[in-house]
Design an enzyme around this catalytic site. Structure first.
Site, PDB file in Angstrom:
ATOM      1  N   HIS A   1       0.832  -1.199   0.000  1.00 34.86           N
ATOM      2  CA  HIS A   1       0.000   0.000   0.000  1.00 34.86           C
ATOM      3  C   HIS A   1       0.865   1.247   0.000  1.00 34.86           C
ATOM      4  CE1 HIS A   1      -2.362   3.203   1.979  1.00 34.86           C
ATOM      5  NE2 HIS A   1      -3.336   2.714   1.226  1.00 34.86           N
TER       6      HIS A   1
ATOM      7  N   CYS B   1      -3.340  -1.209 -16.562  1.00 33.72           N
ATOM      8  CA  CYS B   1      -3.184  -0.095 -15.630  1.00 33.72           C
ATOM      9  C   CYS B   1      -2.501  -0.509 -14.348  1.00 33.72           C
ATOM     10  CB  CYS B   1      -4.534   0.564 -15.353  1.00 33.72           C
ATOM     11  SG  CYS B   1      -5.730  -0.521 -14.571  1.00 33.72           S
TER      12      CYS B   1
END
Lengths: 872, 872
Positions: free
Chosen positions: A459, A834
């Site tokens: 993250h 992406c």
């Protein structure tokens, strides 16, 4: 057949003349002549001043013999004859010339032929008998080591004995006679070790050196080198024999290196250092700059303006021939310049770009060649600030180079502290075990992020790269004592508020503040990128969630937004509270009411991005993360949430517990949320529609696309499309235009790959999410991979972290399958990617070969992807 | 072309005679004649007594017209003429005959032609004027509803008015005159609603009924039915018109149903119930048994021995024709038996097996046909005890039918309590939110497991099925108050110690104790399984971790152990402590020492299983779960572990925290453990080798195979094989035989499928783990799927839980890919599957078509897989 092919037929060594400076000899390649041989051959071919001499080419094949003795004999004789000065034959240099660097294994021997008599003659010529004696000692030692295989320890013993006998402490205190004595000691050493004296003639010395070179090359160290470099087929490396340019002693002698360009800026101006010739008995002098007037040290420009002029003229010739900035080794003996070698100069990334572009402008390279010469990743450094290479530093620990840039700031341990410090105008580094979406605001406030856990796609790493924040992740040597407000990094205890510096390009964590240098998009980079754009066939878009990201992406040349995540929009300001109210709502009506309050926020977010990207597609991914990511984890935060909503804390705790998932990566998220709670996507769809309508009304050209995340089956897309159509229906006549907004599916699960034909039937476009796809294809959680992937890399099971470089065999195989199925079903479908790999050059080069139509990466990687996509 | 193909050309309706009981008419299929039509046609064809009449076949195609009026007219006239009794034309029945059940939509009309005059004649014939009047009322109402489309409400209004006028409260209190008056009211109602009276002639009534049937079929309800059943192409369903067998009134009339076999046991003896004819004004009588002498109620055997004899003769005829036990509807009018329909009888699973096997013995079915008629899943019930169907019960809540069987026990809330109660000799049900490996010993001790969370493949469900324990999982209506030692199930609060019963075949949670019936392998089942074994081409193995499981597997016919998990072996007794010492070991030496202590346990486990499976392969999967699963979670357990190891609790807590994973499913487990901690697999390999050597020494034939879990890349298998080879090397000469032990890879990650060729190159066999493969292919965590998958099933996005029935499109696509790649690389490789789907019949049927060589399922499912694998 490649020159390095191991099946090459054996070839014997040959002798090829180097015609120093006045005529063009045969031009030899590295494989045949080794590096020094090829360089000198090339320089000679360009008519530049190289010493007279010859190359003994490499014997290819293990069964191939050495050079023909008669040919060698003749070449040496000719050289000694033709290059004699004042009737005296020249001294020579023997340089092993391997095709790969082999320092320590194959060293040159300076002064072939330098026996007692020759030393006397040299001393007379230099006017420095001691210098000649010193050189003779060195030659004897070099020959003894390289050819006699004598351990340096023995030479040191002799030196020590000689100094003791002379009663001196330092080498340079030995006088000429004592050095002569030392040379004699070395000759005896050779005799004792080998059973015979140093060969008497230059040709015999050269033959012995050639044999020693072949021996070393075939020995254990050489074997390792040959195995690693794919040069097993070379029986013995090449060698160069040339006239020794004696630039070490004497007032009108210098030696040095010169780059044809400034290594930092790439400007075409000679740069480098040189060392002045000295007198025997003087210690070596320190290097001085080549160019410059009135500096503290005398430059070569001032000392030998003629030589300096000569060097200046070389730049165009060398770069014109080699097609890249060069660094040359040179020697000046009694005022005459000789080139001793050249190689490609190591420029900074910015320097490389400028040099390469200027070489195209000069007609030396084609644009294609220029693009092929750029390492796209190196461009990263051009877009972020970097540590000043000359600044002193104290390394505390190393982590993963997760997001580039170099930043200094005070340590903070919580997102709240980061925000408070930021508001107070201080630069801070957020230090956490790992980050969660709760830390987003802290990450926005911080200049950089340091985490103890998590890989290159954790993250912290992903969000930091997205934001263009510097990040060092997975730093194992980091311990955090939140209560004590201290951290221990690499064994050094620091308190919150202490300054550290992160280098996100190397993963270094450094103590205190370190000076940095800023970077910008140079005109040369712009030119290079334009060439790339003209040549690439794959589109390059940016991943951007905010107006700032979108602006950065557009500035860096993105042709649209390939991924606008909507979840971060719910963490901003007061929205998180409304989001939480939506999640804890105990009735559909309460949920709908909370969603209605979120809608204007979403609409404004979309309007802002559409405005920046006017005329370009903006692909909005509907909500993806599980709802529990939006809820607090800590007891006190849960209680606060309960209070603010007038609900008992136990109810909130219960909800948090109910939403808890064992494997959230594989849980209730992505479009699964829309199947169970359709009203969330409906709200987002309305916000997109409202934003588009409002900009259309202004006469602008917003081009939204709706991307449905985590599709595992066509049925999901069908159900969600139906809801989107229904929402469009609410807009009456205006719904017609809204209905034309493309709806696509994110392909980030293996099942979506295996059933891409069925999904394509209901999708206007597909977008591979290679982060999640890599996780599910490997069964690797990117949050947990740091516990085992290092062992894989260490043991050589994987070459590259698959979260960094696309795994072509596994993940790539499924991507190929999906593209084939989808295009078979719907040839006109647009397919993009992406995930993180969209900004990784090797991955982009692989993907652009007919697989995807566009790649979409974080704004900072857009230039990298543009270049990579143009490389064939 | 299938008879149900929607592209069938339109065909008009025809009239086909039913030649009641004395001659063979045309035999009609369901598609043309509907169910009642086809049944009566078949019975007629068998020469059995069916009423005279005819079938109006279905008009196929939406453009097709109704039946030809003249043909219908002629058929009705002929029927009225030929079937007249004493010169009076018969009354008729009109029965819509759709190809699918359509109760409530298409109902029969009894008494076509029953006007006032016919009622008078009927009353005379029955000697019961009131009965005739009642039947006329019913006919009028039936006709009014079906043809006139009149809401039942209006008829009730009229009935109420008539009763009020008569001053009576109950229907049966109305006398003949009052019923005549009611019939006249109904006729007026028809006139008012439709504008015309009830058609006067039988043929006109039948024509109107045919039109009404077609109308209903094409209306909204019919549309839904046709869409759901794939009968869109049928323009109007068939209808049957036949003589009305009036068995409702009169002493020598009865009506009933008879099964040709006992539905519970499948024994060939007529069973069923009948209702005696009554007198007008009497309330309907209760059903009585067909067979039996001296029961509380008079049986048909006693009442009408001749009819009973006639029924007995039917069994062989019907089963011989239909190839399955049948249930017939019959009517007896004035002593004469008429068959009114028949259909396949619904037998218990045990009954079905017996009946089917006996039909093969009788030469009616081939063994292939018999196998095709068995629903393999139904066998499940034969292998576990089941609730006594006649026992009264109170349902508390429903969960998922996770593991079959029916058990009663006292509620316990912890594994420790389960063990204590078990030792005290009490039967308990372990009730948990969800289970973890910590609960294993509690699950062993409990008779059944009930969980609030988790799906059909949650830990509780899988382990329970494996153990053959009953389990109801994911029971949302369950709340647990551990502190208060109470649970609330479906709103009912119960205390620990209270008895509940679980039915793992239906997912029911029941209050208190319910009687159960035991099951055993019947001779018929044995025969059936033998036929299956002779016909299937795919092997069937069992998943078994213990000697008990292995014995059960072998008893149920397993041809080997396809999956012996080794992790459960570490939870038993004191081993868990040693295992924990191994995990918390702070040096390789301490870890090795703990492993050495575990080795004798493992060796004994393997010896036991090898002994049971002597001569058959035993596939041992090396350790799979992440290490943290072996560590305690609760504070007090952590502290106890610290104390027992002489380590501070904080150290253990720290280790637990370090080993914590965000997505353990995708974490540090499987063969990843062996890359970071090779010594664990080495210990297991030694234990396998030791066990094999010791049994070989006894002259037995152990056949171990080593299975490496969670392989994602060939490099892992290469590294682990090298370690196994090295261990074999430790055994000197005996190592040769050990080296021949096959080593295989578990294919349970998408990447393993995509690179199965590379993996196969280094594997002796492959085994698909479809549980984990389904998780990663879908991105569905089986622990969390209960939060969203129900919404998918509810909304029709998926038909079956992919953890129960193999997802052929997605997961199956990757399995096909992997098999193709692996066999291309190594044609002789053995490929199996050991996930849950290996015991699921539809999945097994799909897998056995050339994909896998064997399936391996929990022992209880072995018979199911044997049958399923024989079905084509």
């Amino acid at each position: 057949m490649s020159a390095h092919s191991p099946t090459q037929a054996p070839t014997a060594a040959r002798v090829v003349e180097l015609r120093g400076g006045d005529a063009q000899g045969e031009s030899l390649g590295v494989d045949l002549a080794g590096h020094p041989g090829a360089e000198l051959s090339a320089l000679s071919g360009l008519g530049l001043p190289v010493p007279r001499g010859f190359v003994v080419t490499a014997a290819h094949g293990s069964g191939s013999g050495g050079v023909d003795g008669a040919a060698l004999d003749e070449a040496v004789s000719a050289l000694l004859r033709d290059a004699s000065t004042d009737g005296a034959p020249p001294l020579l240099v023997f340089r092993p010339s391997p095709p790969v660097a082999a320092r320590g294994l194959l060293e040159p021997i300076l002064g072939i032929g330098l026996d007692e008599a020759a030393a006397t003659a040299l001393g007379a010529r230099l006017g420095d008998r001691r210098a000649a004696a010193e050189l003779r000692c060195r030659f004897t030692q070099m020959f003894g080591s390289a050819v006699g295989g004598i351990d340096p320890y023995y030479f040191e013993e002799e030196l020590y004995a000689e100094k003791s006998a002379a009663g001196v402490r330092h080498d340079h205190q030995l006088n000429a006679e004592q050095l002569d004595s030392l040379a004699a000691r070395y000759e005896r050493l050779y005799l004792e070790h080998t059973g015979h004296p140093i060969p008497a003639t230059p040709v015999a010395q050269i033959e012995a050196a050639l044999r020693a070179t072949a021996r070393a090359w075939r020995g254990p160290e050489g074997l390792a080198l040959r195995a690693a470099s794919g040069t097993e087929h070379i029986g013995a490396p090449a060698a160069v024999v040339h006239v020794w340019i004696q630039s070490e002693f004497g007032a009108d002698s210098v030696s040095g290196t010169m780059s044809t360009r400034d290594p930092v800026t790439g400007a075409p101006q000679r740069c480098g250092e040189f060392v002045r010739g000295r007198r025997g008995g003087e210690p070596p002098t320190t290097p001085q700059p080549i160019s410059g007037i009135g500096l503290a040290e005398t430059s070569l420009q001032e000392l030998m303006p003629g030589v300096w002029q000569q060097l200046g003229a070389l730049g165009g010739v060398l770069e014109g021939h080699f097609g890249a900035a060069q660094e040359v080794q040179f020697g000046v003996e009694r005022g005459a310049l000789w080139l001793l070698g050249c190689r490609e100069a190591t420029l900074s990334p910015a320097g490389t770009v400028r040099a390469t572009v200027e070489l195209v402008d000069a007609g030396v390279l084609t644009a294609e060649q220029a693009l092929a010469r750029i390492r796209p990743r190196s461009l990263d450094a051009l877009l972020h600030p970097s540590l000043d290479p000359s600044a002193p530093r104290t390394l505390l620990a190393k982590g993963l180079a997760a997001s580039p840039g170099a930043v200094t700031g005070a340590i903070v341990l919580t997102a709240a502290d980061a925000e408070a410090a930021h508001e107070a105008g201080r630069s801070v580094i957020l230090v956490r075990h790992e980050t969660t979406p709760d830390d987003i605001r802290g990450m926005i406030a911080a200049r950089g992020v340091l985490t103890a856990r998590g890989g290159i796609t954790s993250h912290a790493a992903v969000v930091a790269r997205q934001m263009g924040k510097t990040c060092v992740a997975g730093c194992g040597d980091l311990e955090i004592d939140l209560r004590g407000q201290t951290v221990t990094i690499g064994g050094v205890r620091l308190a919150a508020g202490d300054a550290i510096t992160l280098d996100g390009s190397t993963g270094s964590v450094l103590l205190g503040q370190i000076a940095t240098v800023e970077a910008s998009m140079s005109p040369a980079l712009d030119t290079l990128l334009r060439w790339a754009d003209e040549r690439r066939t794959v589109g390059v878009c940016a991943n951007a969630d905010t107006v700032e990201d979108a602006e950065r992406g557009r500035r860096f040349g993105a042709e649209g937004i390939g991924l606008a995540r909507t979840e971060h929009m719910f963490f901003d300001g007061d929205r998180i509270h409304v989001m939480r109210e939506m999640i804890v709502a105990d009735s559909p009506a309460a949920r709908a009411a909370a969603l209605e309050r979120l809608r204007p926020f979403q609409r404004r977010d979309f309007e802002g991005i559409f405005r920046v990207m006017d005329g370009l597609p903006v692909t909005i991914r509907l909500l993806d993360p599980p709802l529990h990511e939006f809820l607090p984890e800590r007891r006190e935060d849960i209680e606060a949430l309960g209070r603010s909503m007038g609900r008992p804390p136990a109810a909130i705790r219960g909800l948090v517990a109910r939403l808890h998932e064992k494997n959230p990566m594989l849980g209730h998220r992505g479009c699964r949320l829309a199947i169970s709670h359709p009203e969330i996507y409906e709200m987002q769809t309305r916000a997109i529609f409202d934003a588009a309508l409002s900009l259309w009304a202004e006469g602008l050209d917003p081009r939204p696309q709706i991307l449905v995340p985590l599709v595992s089956m066509a049925e999901e897309l069908v159900a969600i499309r139906a809801r989107i159509e229904a929402v469009a229906g609410e807009y009456g006549e205006r719904g017609e235009r809204l209905r034309a907004i493309p709806v696509g599916a994110m392909i980030e699960l293996p099942r979506a790959c295996a059933t891409a034909d069925a999904i394509a039937a209901h999708a206007d476009f597909l977008s591979f999410g290679t982060n999640d796809l890599t996780q599910t294809v490997f069964g690797f959680s990117r949050d947990d991979v740091a516990t085992f992937l290092p062992a894989y890399i260490e043991r050589g099971l994987v070459k590259d972290d698959p979260f960094v470089v696309l795994d072509v065999d596994g993940v790539g195989g499924l991507i190929e399958l999906a593209c084939r199925l989808a295009r078979k079903q719907k040839p006109e479908i647009t397919i993009g990617i992406c995930g993180e790999h969209a900004g990784e050059p090797r991955s982009v080069r692989w993907l652009q070969r007919g697989l995807v139509d566009y790649v979409s990466c974080s704004p900072y990687r857009v230039p990298i992807a543009r270049v990579a996509a143009a490389q064939r």
